[in-house]
Write a protein that holds these residues in place. Structure first.
Motif, PDB file in Angstrom:
ATOM      1  N   THR A 196     -30.435  -1.605   1.164  1.00 20.68           N
ATOM      2  CA  THR A 196     -29.715  -1.694   2.447  1.00 20.68           C
ATOM      3  C   THR A 196     -28.948  -0.289   2.337  1.00 20.68           C
ATOM      4  O   THR A 196     -28.621   0.527   3.174  1.00 20.68           O
ATOM      5  N   ALA A 197     -28.379  -0.192   1.073  1.00 21.70           N
ATOM      6  CA  ALA A 197     -27.225   0.989   0.967  1.00 21.70           C
ATOM      7  C   ALA A 197     -28.135   2.338   0.747  1.00 21.70           C
ATOM      8  O   ALA A 197     -27.472   3.246   1.340  1.00 21.70           O
ATOM      9  N   LEU A 198     -29.289   2.348   0.298  1.00 17.79           N
ATOM     10  CA  LEU A 198     -30.290   3.466   0.445  1.00 17.79           C
ATOM     11  C   LEU A 198     -30.469   3.909   1.896  1.00 17.79           C
ATOM     12  O   LEU A 198     -30.474   4.848   2.034  1.00 17.79           O
ATOM     13  N   PHE A 199     -30.930   2.979   2.609  1.00 17.46           N
ATOM     14  CA  PHE A 199     -31.200   3.269   4.155  1.00 17.46           C
ATOM     15  C   PHE A 199     -30.048   3.516   4.857  1.00 17.46           C
ATOM     16  O   PHE A 199     -30.292   4.714   5.841  1.00 17.46           O
ATOM     17  N   ALA A 200     -28.926   3.044   4.715  1.00 12.65           N
ATOM     18  CA  ALA A 200     -27.922   3.057   5.382  1.00 12.65           C
ATOM     19  C   ALA A 200     -27.341   4.718   5.085  1.00 12.65           C
ATOM     20  O   ALA A 200     -26.760   5.207   6.018  1.00 12.65           O
ATOM     21  N   GLY A 201     -27.229   4.958   3.797  1.00  6.49           N
ATOM     22  CA  GLY A 201     -26.952   6.197   3.333  1.00  6.49           C
ATOM     23  C   GLY A 201     -27.638   7.228   4.107  1.00  6.49           C
ATOM     24  O   GLY A 201     -27.149   8.318   4.421  1.00  6.49           O
ATOM     25  N   ILE A 202     -28.935   7.077   3.902  1.00  2.00           N
ATOM     26  CA  ILE A 202     -29.742   8.286   4.551  1.00  2.00           C
ATOM     27  C   ILE A 202     -29.791   8.267   6.177  1.00  2.00           C
ATOM     28  O   ILE A 202     -29.501   9.359   6.512  1.00  2.00           O
ATOM     29  N   LEU A 203     -29.726   7.349   6.574  1.00  2.00           N
ATOM     30  CA  LEU A 203     -29.708   7.231   8.253  1.00  2.00           C
ATOM     31  C   LEU A 203     -28.358   7.466   8.482  1.00  2.00           C
ATOM     32  O   LEU A 203     -28.217   8.529   9.688  1.00  2.00           O
ATOM     33  N   ARG A 214     -24.226  11.451  11.075  1.00  2.00           N
ATOM     34  CA  ARG A 214     -22.671  11.820  11.098  1.00  2.00           C
ATOM     35  C   ARG A 214     -22.888  13.465  11.000  1.00  2.00           C
ATOM     36  O   ARG A 214     -22.111  14.206  11.576  1.00  2.00           O
ATOM     37  N   GLN A 215     -23.838  13.845  10.171  1.00  2.00           N
ATOM     38  CA  GLN A 215     -23.764  15.352  10.097  1.00  2.00           C
ATOM     39  C   GLN A 215     -24.254  16.021  11.335  1.00  2.00           C
ATOM     40  O   GLN A 215     -23.824  17.258  11.753  1.00  2.00           O
ATOM     41  N   ASN A 216     -25.212  15.046  12.098  1.00  2.00           N
ATOM     42  CA  ASN A 216     -25.595  15.721  13.421  1.00  2.00           C
ATOM     43  C   ASN A 216     -24.293  15.926  14.393  1.00  2.00           C
ATOM     44  O   ASN A 216     -24.148  16.966  15.096  1.00  2.00           O
ATOM     45  N   THR A 217     -23.617  14.974  14.258  1.00  2.00           N
ATOM     46  CA  THR A 217     -22.483  14.867  15.198  1.00  2.00           C
ATOM     47  C   THR A 217     -21.356  15.922  14.896  1.00  2.00           C
ATOM     48  O   THR A 217     -20.661  16.650  15.404  1.00  2.00           O
ATOM     49  N   ALA A 218     -21.192  15.966  13.301  1.00  2.00           N
ATOM     50  CA  ALA A 218     -20.192  16.989  12.957  1.00  2.00           C
ATOM     51  C   ALA A 218     -20.459  18.568  13.068  1.00  2.00           C
ATOM     52  O   ALA A 218     -19.847  19.212  13.263  1.00  2.00           O
ATOM     53  N   ARG A 261     -18.211  14.067   6.471  1.00  2.00           N
ATOM     54  CA  ARG A 261     -18.757  15.192   5.904  1.00  2.00           C
ATOM     55  C   ARG A 261     -19.444  14.745   4.499  1.00  2.00           C
ATOM     56  O   ARG A 261     -19.779  15.350   3.507  1.00  2.00           O
ATOM     57  N   LEU A 262     -19.363  13.559   4.281  1.00  2.00           N
ATOM     58  CA  LEU A 262     -19.910  12.768   2.994  1.00  2.00           C
ATOM     59  C   LEU A 262     -21.417  12.875   3.060  1.00  2.00           C
ATOM     60  O   LEU A 262     -22.180  12.949   4.115  1.00  2.00           O
ATOM     61  N   SER A 263     -21.899  13.311   1.732  1.00  2.00           N
ATOM     62  CA  SER A 263     -23.302  13.589   1.742  1.00  2.00           C
ATOM     63  C   SER A 263     -24.169  12.281   1.615  1.00  2.00           C
ATOM     64  O   SER A 263     -23.575  11.034   1.334  1.00  2.00           O
ATOM     65  N   ALA A 264     -25.285  11.903   1.674  1.00  2.00           N
ATOM     66  CA  ALA A 264     -26.118  10.581   1.595  1.00  2.00           C
ATOM     67  C   ALA A 264     -25.893  10.148   0.258  1.00  2.00           C
ATOM     68  O   ALA A 264     -25.650   8.880   0.247  1.00  2.00           O
ATOM     69  N   ARG A 265     -25.804  10.859  -0.793  1.00  2.00           N
ATOM     70  CA  ARG A 265     -25.506  10.389  -2.169  1.00  2.00           C
ATOM     71  C   ARG A 265     -24.107   9.659  -2.234  1.00  2.00           C
ATOM     72  O   ARG A 265     -24.200   8.551  -2.630  1.00  2.00           O
ATOM     73  N   ALA A 266     -23.307  10.250  -1.683  1.00  2.00           N
ATOM     74  CA  ALA A 266     -21.927   9.561  -1.530  1.00  2.00           C
ATOM     75  C   ALA A 266     -22.019   8.073  -0.808  1.00  2.00           C
ATOM     76  O   ALA A 266     -21.419   7.170  -1.272  1.00  2.00           O
ATOM     77  N   LEU A 267     -22.497   8.234   0.318  1.00  2.00           N
ATOM     78  CA  LEU A 267     -22.704   7.265   1.235  1.00  2.00           C
ATOM     79  C   LEU A 267     -23.516   5.930   0.547  1.00  2.00           C
ATOM     80  O   LEU A 267     -23.102   4.594   0.828  1.00  2.00           O
TER      81      LEU A 267
END
Length: 395
Positions: free
Chosen positions: A360-367, A372-376, A283-289
């Motif tokens: 990489t952090a930016l792309f990984a956080g967004i993707l 995970r949100q779709n799964t949740a 449930r973490l947001s993209a910004r947190a990731l």
């Protein structure tokens, strides 16, 4: 289990076919047609009577008798000559029992021909070391080790059979190498991570860092007037029929090729770390990731840049020793072309590593956040309980 095994075998088969296809690509035009026949030979007798000592170096001709170990002249004993030119990095000296690579002139006969000793034959120990590495990698890594072995072979073949011939045909070296790095990065990262969002994030972050390093390399080699002739044998190649080559562009391509492996590692580390965080906290947001990826990158970048510094400095340690022995401080020899080129190479590689972390952090956080949100948010399947039988008879 069987499906996963079939997938692993399919990936290995694709890599093997790619390696085979690259292996049969014809090479570039030769500078000169090789004359004579090359063969392995054992040194039987040595005559050092014509050698002269010039200071600490030897100069002259070493006369040999060698026994041919293979080919149509197998078992025959030829006279051979070994020229020493007082160049320590190129000269070689033979003793009885050594195995050498010799060149026999066309139509060689034992009575009239003199062979030319080229160098020591190191092929046996090189193949022994390579075989030991392959076996150890496959035993330790299992199927992953087998895939890593084929990716290693694929990298060698891409450089030898694609990049080098294309550059020798006049293709721009830096962009050709950048294309090869993109291909190898995608092949290796998707091989390790699979065709998923984590692999895409690592690939996009790595390529972004490499592209930024390429732009910086082009800029700083121009403003600092770094000459590509600092690369070994570049002048020989330039005057050997390839005068159209842009040595400065080749130097830029060599810089990004040298740092691409470390960039790939860092991108995979950050993408895998963000994927683990997203897996345990869906449930973490993209910004947190993205913030988590940044913190992971900060922990890894420091050691990676030091790794590049140590790797590059090992290549010119004797040059630094000479300046140190002469008492030259760093601010005096930093303008030396060899030192400046290695310094630029180290800093550009470090910049690529530094920039690949936020990308990489930016792309990984967004993707991975979207994944995970779709799964949740997916509706959970209704929980089913076993039906209990009721006794119809009254209590």
């Amino acid at each position: 289990m069987k499906r996963a095994l079939h997938r692993e075998l399919g990936v290995i088969l694709v890599l093997a076919l790619s390696c085979a296809g690259l292996f049969f690509i014809p090479g570039p035009n030769l500078l000169a047609t090789p004359g004579g026949e090359r063969a392995r030979a054992r040194v039987i007798r040595v005559d050092n009577g014509d050698l002269q000592l010039h200071g600490l170096l030897k100069f002259g001709s070493q006369k040999l008798e060698v026994e041919i170990l293979g080919g149509p002249h197998r078992g025959q004993v030829f006279r051979a000559a070994n020229e020493l030119r007082a160049q320590m990095e190129l000269d070689k000296e033979f003793v009885p029992g050594d195995v050498a690579v010799v060149t026999l002139p066309p139509g060689a006969t034992v009575e009239d021909s003199v062979a030319t000793a080229q160098d020591h034959d190191r092929s046996f120990w090189l193949w022994t070391l390579s075989l030991g590495f392959c076996v150890a990698l496959c035993i330790f890594g299992n199927w992953t080790g087998v895939k890593a072995l084929f990716s290693f072979i694929l990298s060698c073949l891409v450089i030898w059979k694609a990049v080098i011939p294309l550059v020798l045909r006049g293709w721009p070296a830096s962009w050709t190498i950048f294309g090869a790095v993109c291909f190898l990065t995608g092949a290796i990262l998707f091989l390790v991570a699979g065709f998923n969002r984590k692999g895409v994030a690592a690939f996009l972050g790595a390529i972004s860092g490499v592209f930024a390093g390429l732009c910086l390399a082009h800029w700083f080699t121009v403003v600092m007037k770094i000459n590509g002739a600092v690369l070994p044998y570049s002048q020989t190649l330039f005057y050997g029929g390839y005068e159209f080559l842009d040595l400065q562009d080749i130097f830029v391509g060599a810089m990004i090729l040298a740092s691409s492996g470390a960039v790939m590692d860092l991108a995979m580390d950050i993408a895998a770390g963000v994927d683990e965080v997203a897996c345990h906290s869906p449930r973490l947001s993209a910004r947190a990731l993205i913030a988590s990826g940044m913190r992971i990158g900060r922990s890894v970048v420091g050691t990676m840049t030091t790794t590049l510094l140590l790797a590059y400095s090992g290549g010119y340690i004797t040059l630094l020793m000479m300046f140190c022995a002469q008492g030259n401080p760093p601010w005096e020899f930093i303008n030396n072309p060899l030192v400046a080129s290695e310094a630029v190479k180290t800093l550009i590689g470090s910049f690529s590593l530094l920039l690949v972390a936020p990308f990489t952090a930016l792309f990984a956080g967004i993707l991975l956040c979207r994944a995970r949100q779709n799964t949740a948010e997916a509706p959970a399947a209704p929980e089913r309980f076993p039906e209990t039988s009721q006794d119809p008879s009254p209590a």
